[in-house]
Design a protein around this motif. Structure first.
Motif, mmCIF file in Angstrom:
data_model
loop_
_atom_site.group_PDB
_atom_site.id
_atom_site.type_symbol
_atom_site.label_atom_id
_atom_site.label_comp_id
_atom_site.label_asym_id
_atom_site.label_seq_id
_atom_site.Cartn_x
_atom_site.Cartn_y
_atom_site.Cartn_z
ATOM 1 N N SER A 81 0.836 -1.200 0.000
ATOM 2 C CA SER A 81 0.000 0.000 0.000
ATOM 3 C C SER A 81 0.870 1.248 0.000
ATOM 4 C CB SER A 81 -0.918 0.020 1.231
ATOM 5 O OG SER A 81 -1.883 -0.991 1.170
ATOM 6 N N ARG A 85 0.728 3.849 -3.143
ATOM 7 C CA ARG A 85 0.213 5.205 -2.939
ATOM 8 C C ARG A 85 1.290 6.244 -3.260
ATOM 9 N NH1 ARG A 85 -0.044 5.290 3.671
ATOM 10 N NH2 ARG A 85 2.025 6.193 4.030
ATOM 11 N N GLU A 185 0.603 12.600 3.129
ATOM 12 C CA GLU A 185 0.716 11.144 2.972
ATOM 13 C C GLU A 185 1.102 10.466 4.285
ATOM 14 O OE1 GLU A 185 3.168 7.877 0.205
ATOM 15 O OE2 GLU A 185 3.790 9.978 0.230
ATOM 16 N N THR A 215 -3.979 10.850 2.565
ATOM 17 C CA THR A 215 -4.307 9.470 2.891
ATOM 18 C C THR A 215 -4.897 9.425 4.294
ATOM 19 O OG1 THR A 215 -2.134 8.949 3.831
ATOM 20 C CG2 THR A 215 -2.407 8.651 1.452
ATOM 21 N N ASP A 268 -12.117 9.035 -3.874
ATOM 22 C CA ASP A 268 -11.670 8.396 -2.636
ATOM 23 C C ASP A 268 -11.595 6.904 -2.900
ATOM 24 O OD1 ASP A 268 -11.171 7.710 0.037
ATOM 25 O OD2 ASP A 268 -13.307 7.684 0.538
ATOM 26 N N ALA A 271 -7.039 0.898 -0.478
ATOM 27 C CA ALA A 271 -5.722 0.401 -0.869
ATOM 28 C C ALA A 271 -5.787 -0.721 -1.894
ATOM 29 C CB ALA A 271 -4.959 -0.065 0.368
ATOM 30 N N TYR A 292 -6.367 1.279 4.407
ATOM 31 C CA TYR A 292 -5.646 2.482 3.992
ATOM 32 C C TYR A 292 -6.405 3.084 2.812
ATOM 33 C CZ TYR A 292 -1.706 0.324 6.507
ATOM 34 O OH TYR A 292 -0.903 -0.257 7.441
ATOM 35 N N ARG A 293 -6.559 4.397 2.799
ATOM 36 C CA ARG A 293 -7.313 5.037 1.729
ATOM 37 C C ARG A 293 -6.599 6.297 1.247
ATOM 38 N NH1 ARG A 293 -12.450 2.722 1.393
ATOM 39 N NH2 ARG A 293 -13.041 4.372 -0.061
ATOM 40 N N ALA A 294 -6.908 6.711 0.014
ATOM 41 C CA ALA A 294 -6.332 7.926 -0.562
ATOM 42 C C ALA A 294 -7.456 8.751 -1.165
ATOM 43 C CB ALA A 294 -5.304 7.585 -1.633
#
Length: 316
Positions: A81, A85, A185, A215, A268, A271, A292-294
């Motif tokens: 991840s 990212r 990040e 993130t 949005d 991961a 985990y997200r971005a």
């Protein structure tokens, strides 16, 4: 023996999380050139001697694969991840630079090396924001690597949990009337709710055409980190180094949360989605942690739809 964050601060060292993130990037060089997601020649120089040794071992043919395998077994999805990212942010940043963005702000910059490894970054103002002990350790490392620090980079000592970003950035020469690209990040989960709120509200006051890529960790995961046997190891490690996760968000509430702070959510993703984009879509890494997200966010502006459409293509 693993030192706590407080011990590392007293000795002038950066946090463990900054070092682990650099280690993940350093391990990319153990893969064939055509397989690497990016080239970060600085990462290995930012990590401690044991991690440097592990990185060198990882570059050995065949047996070197043991290092990422063990790392991925300890924290499934953490490394993959992290590197996926990094590539995702690199892609968005590169496009923003091509479109004429003249300011880049890296919040919680840690050992981020984008200002030194991405050629286009030499032509813009870069503001690296982090706590004094981390920036001090970084300056020393960079001085040894580069000899002379780039004049385009300004280090802004700021603890987002106790200081107003608006004040420290303004004092450092940031121009809020010019569009900027903000990178946040791997940081929000270590902050207070108030610090995240204050930072987002400041970013919303910057020039139309500004973007933020940040993130975050799913709020449910933070609440269940210690209870779930799959994530208990990470919980124990974070407690041991005294860098616990303190803040998370709910994806379904994110659009309204950002709207209330003067920002527009562009996209949005979790991961699994961005790992699939950059790594083998059939690989075992997709079974790793999905929390985990971005998120890509735009400062509200008129006639913004063309830019929003472009950025969405990166997440398709």
């Amino acid at each position: 023996m693993i030192q706590s964050t407080n011990q590392r601060r007293q000795s002038g060292q950066a946090s463990w999380t900054a070092e682990f993130a650099a280690w993940f990037r350093a391990l990319e060089k153990s893969y064939p050139k055509e397989r690497r997601l990016f080239e970060d020649p600085f990462a290995v120089r930012f990590i401690c001697t044991p991690l440097q040794a592990a990185t060198q071992f990882a570059r050995l043919p065949f047996i070197g694969r043991i290092v990422p395998m063990l790392l991925d077994r300890f924290g499934p999805g953490a490394r993959t991840s992290g590197v996926a990212r990094t590539r995702l942010i690199d892609d968005h940043l590169t496009h923003a630079l091509e479109q004429g963005i003249s300011q880049v702000v890296i919040l919680g910059s840690g050992f981020d090396s984008r200002a030194y490894r991405i050629p286009r970054m030499r032509n813009v103002r870069v503001f690296e924001v982090d706590q004094p002990h981390t920036l001090s350790a970084k300056r020393k490392k960079l001085a040894g690597l580069l000899g002379e620090l780039p004049t385009s980079v300004t280090f802004v000592e700021t603890d987002l949990n106790v200081q107003q970003l608006e004040r420290t950035l303004s004092a450092a020469g940031f121009d809020p009337s010019q569009p900027a690209f903000f990178i946040w990040e791997g940081v929000t989960q270590y902050l207070t709710e108030q610090a995240v709120d204050s930072t987002l509200r400041f970013i919303s006051t910057t020039a139309p055409g500004s973007f933020l890529l940040f993130t975050y960790v799913h709020q449910h995961a933070i609440k269940q980190l210690a209870a779930d046997k799959k994530t208990r190891r990470i919980h124990r490690l974070l407690e041991r180094i005294r860098e616990p996760w303190t803040f998370g968000m709910l994806p379904e509430q994110l659009p309204a949360y950002l709207e209330a702070r003067g920002l527009v959510l562009v996209e949005d993703v979790n991961a699994v989605t961005y790992r699939r984009r950059y790594l083998n879509p059939e690989g075992p890494h997709l079974a790793g942690y999905p929390f985990y997200r971005a998120a890509l966010v735009q400062v509200k502006q008129r006639e913004a739809e063309p830019q929003i459409r472009f950025f969405r293509t990166y997440f398709s």
